[in-house]
Design an enzyme around this catalytic site. Structure first.
Site, mmCIF file in Angstrom:
data_model
loop_
_atom_site.group_PDB
_atom_site.id
_atom_site.type_symbol
_atom_site.label_atom_id
_atom_site.label_comp_id
_atom_site.label_asym_id
_atom_site.label_seq_id
_atom_site.Cartn_x
_atom_site.Cartn_y
_atom_site.Cartn_z
ATOM 1 N N ALA A 117 42.415 41.128 44.359
ATOM 2 C CA ALA A 117 41.889 40.234 43.308
ATOM 3 C C ALA A 117 40.534 39.785 43.826
ATOM 4 C CB ALA A 117 42.844 39.059 43.105
ATOM 5 N N ALA A 119 36.913 39.735 42.795
ATOM 6 C CA ALA A 119 35.627 39.176 42.344
ATOM 7 C C ALA A 119 35.565 37.663 42.582
ATOM 8 C CB ALA A 119 35.442 39.470 40.851
ATOM 9 N N PRO A 120 34.362 37.163 42.890
ATOM 10 C CA PRO A 120 33.047 37.833 42.895
ATOM 11 C C PRO A 120 32.699 38.559 44.190
ATOM 12 C CG PRO A 120 32.746 35.499 43.295
ATOM 13 C CD PRO A 120 34.230 35.700 43.111
ATOM 14 N N LYS A 123 35.076 37.704 49.775
ATOM 15 C CA LYS A 123 35.899 38.199 50.890
ATOM 16 C C LYS A 123 35.723 39.702 51.062
ATOM 17 C CE LYS A 123 38.954 34.327 50.186
ATOM 18 N NZ LYS A 123 38.382 33.903 48.874
ATOM 19 N N GLU A 141 39.745 44.213 40.394
ATOM 20 C CA GLU A 141 39.457 42.985 39.641
ATOM 21 C C GLU A 141 39.772 43.240 38.170
ATOM 22 O OE1 GLU A 141 38.530 39.691 40.097
ATOM 23 O OE2 GLU A 141 38.598 39.642 37.920
ATOM 24 N N ASP A 168 44.194 45.612 36.120
ATOM 25 C CA ASP A 168 45.230 44.673 36.530
ATOM 26 C C ASP A 168 45.911 45.243 37.781
ATOM 27 O OD1 ASP A 168 47.543 43.254 36.881
ATOM 28 O OD2 ASP A 168 48.111 43.244 34.755
ATOM 29 N N CYS A 238 43.649 29.171 46.820
ATOM 30 C CA CYS A 238 42.943 27.906 47.064
ATOM 31 C C CYS A 238 43.737 26.776 46.394
ATOM 32 C CB CYS A 238 41.488 27.954 46.624
ATOM 33 S SG CYS A 238 41.240 28.452 44.932
HETATM 34 N N1 SAM Z 1 38.617 37.032 46.491
HETATM 35 C C1 SAM Z 1 37.553 36.537 45.662
HETATM 36 C C2 SAM Z 1 36.383 36.128 46.515
HETATM 37 O O1 SAM Z 1 36.579 35.798 47.692
HETATM 38 O O2 SAM Z 1 35.248 36.160 46.034
HETATM 39 C C3 SAM Z 1 38.032 35.406 44.765
HETATM 40 C C4 SAM Z 1 39.187 35.825 43.930
HETATM 41 S S1 SAM Z 1 39.709 34.664 42.717
HETATM 42 C C5 SAM Z 1 40.640 33.569 43.658
HETATM 43 C C6 SAM Z 1 40.961 35.571 41.888
HETATM 44 C C7 SAM Z 1 40.426 36.737 41.082
HETATM 45 O O3 SAM Z 1 41.548 37.495 40.624
HETATM 46 C C8 SAM Z 1 39.645 36.366 39.830
HETATM 47 O O4 SAM Z 1 38.406 37.009 39.837
HETATM 48 C C9 SAM Z 1 40.514 36.899 38.673
HETATM 49 O O5 SAM Z 1 39.772 37.364 37.587
HETATM 50 C C10 SAM Z 1 41.256 38.028 39.369
HETATM 51 N N2 SAM Z 1 42.551 38.442 38.781
HETATM 52 C C11 SAM Z 1 43.427 37.670 38.074
HETATM 53 N N3 SAM Z 1 44.511 38.396 37.744
HETATM 54 C C12 SAM Z 1 44.317 39.634 38.275
HETATM 55 C C13 SAM Z 1 45.084 40.825 38.241
HETATM 56 N N4 SAM Z 1 46.266 40.867 37.626
HETATM 57 N N5 SAM Z 1 44.586 41.924 38.860
HETATM 58 C C14 SAM Z 1 43.371 41.883 39.473
HETATM 59 N N6 SAM Z 1 42.602 40.777 39.513
HETATM 60 C C15 SAM Z 1 43.067 39.668 38.929
#
Ligand code: SAM
Length: 302
Positions: A117, A119-120, A123, A141, A168, A238
């Site tokens: 997961a 974006a952005p 990590k 993402e 997904d 978080c």
């Molecule tokens: N790891 C990222 C960073 O450090 O920049 C932050 C991630 S943020 C906590 C969670 C992300 O998961 C969001 O961008 C959201 O759109 C994405 N997300 C939500 N459901 C998801 C899914 N089923 N599959 C993939 N990504 C998903």
């Protein structure tokens, strides 16, 4: 102080941590959080970043967990935006807590790594830097706009071995296998709340926690399927609520041949930690330097 917390959060925290710790959490959410940045070692060195900060008259401290993490004692993000090293992608503005999961993952050169997961890409770019661009990273993402933002960040930071998948992650085919996985799951953001900034909690609700928990469980179960036996992954959020953290890990591990391993980080004794029901997992208490954060390292057994 605790009466300033949104009602549901106040009740949930008191139930989980008791009055005294909830008051500490509320105090941590009532302070302004300092800006922090990570040195992008793909492009520069900590010495060069330190020199640029000094030249710009920006005071900093280094973090207990990494010499490449800088805490700006007074400066704001906009002060960093103005510096050439920011424009060149030599630093990444990233909260201290958010730098911990890739460090706990300890990504290896040559490994196939899934950032589930992503974006952005904070990590993802950190994993690329930690491996010197020598790991094969798949960054998944679900959201197209956020994935575009991630592509921009990957390019700017020089993270060259990342394959972006816009989909997904819970529906990834079961035949995929990865050596290491980071699941930095979507969450309610309860750990990032700042009580003086209502925009940080306007979306927060019990429903969001419940919905997040459903997605988190689905994603963690998928991660445990995709992880190669004998290897480790990191689950992080978080949030500081057990419903999104310990409960998810314990439910996902039920009937699965996997175990929690201790998340060892340098300078761990200096992190503000909350009590956590899972030995070896970490829950960071929000304060002026850290967002509230949870991370748990899991090994899939052979
Ligand atoms: N790891 C990222 C960073 O450090 O920049 C932050 C991630 S943020 C906590 C969670 C992300 O998961 C969001 O961008 C959201 O759109 C994405 N997300 C939500 N459901 C998801 C899914 N089923 N599959 C993939 N990504 C998903």
């Amino acid at each position: 102080m605790t009466e300033r917390l949104p009602d549901f959060l106040q009740q949930a925290l008191k139930k989980q941590y008791g009055e005294e710790i909830t008051a500490q959490i509320a105090a941590g959410m009532s302070t302004e959080r300092k800006t922090s940045l990570r040195v992008n070692t793909l492009k520069t060195t900590r010495e060069a970043v330190a020199a640029s900060l000094t030249e710009a008259g920006i005071a900093y401290e280094t973090a207990p967990f990494s010499e490449d993490a800088f805490l700006l004692t007074q400066a704001k993000e906009k002060d960093i935006w103005a510096l050439p090293m920011y424009e060149k992608g030599e630093v990444y503005l990233q909260s201290f807590s958010s730098m911990l999961p890739p460090l706990a993952l300890a990504p290896r050169q040559g490994a196939d790594i899934l950032d589930m997961a992503a974006a952005p890409g904070g990590k993802t770019t950190q994993i690329a830097a930690l491996t010197g661009n020598r790991a094969n990273i798949t960054a998944c993402e679900i959201n197209n706009i956020r994935a575009e933002k991630m592509r921009y960040n990957l390019e700017k930071q020089g993270a060259s071995r990342v394959n972006v998948m816009v989909r997904d992650a819970s529906t990834l085919e079961d035949f995929f296998r990865f050596d290491q996985i980071l699941l930095d799951a979507p969450c309610s953001g309860s750990g990032t709340i700042l009580l003086d900034k209502p925009q940080t909690y306007k979306a927060f609700s019990e429903k969001l926690v419940l919905n997040s928990a459903k997605i988190q469980l689905k994603l963690l179960k998928k991660a445990l399927t995709l992880l190669k036996p004998g290897n480790t992954m990191v689950y992080s959020t978080c949030s500081i609520l057990a419903a999104e953290n310990e409960d998810i890990v314990l439910r996902a591990l039920k009937g699965v041949n996997a175990e929690v391993v201790s998340a060892e980080l340098p300078g761990m004794d200096q992190l503000p930690l909350l009590p956590c029901r899972i030995p070896g997992a970490l829950c960071v208490r929000p304060n002026e330097n850290y967002e509230g954060f949870f991370l748990c390292k899991i090994r899939k057994l052979k």
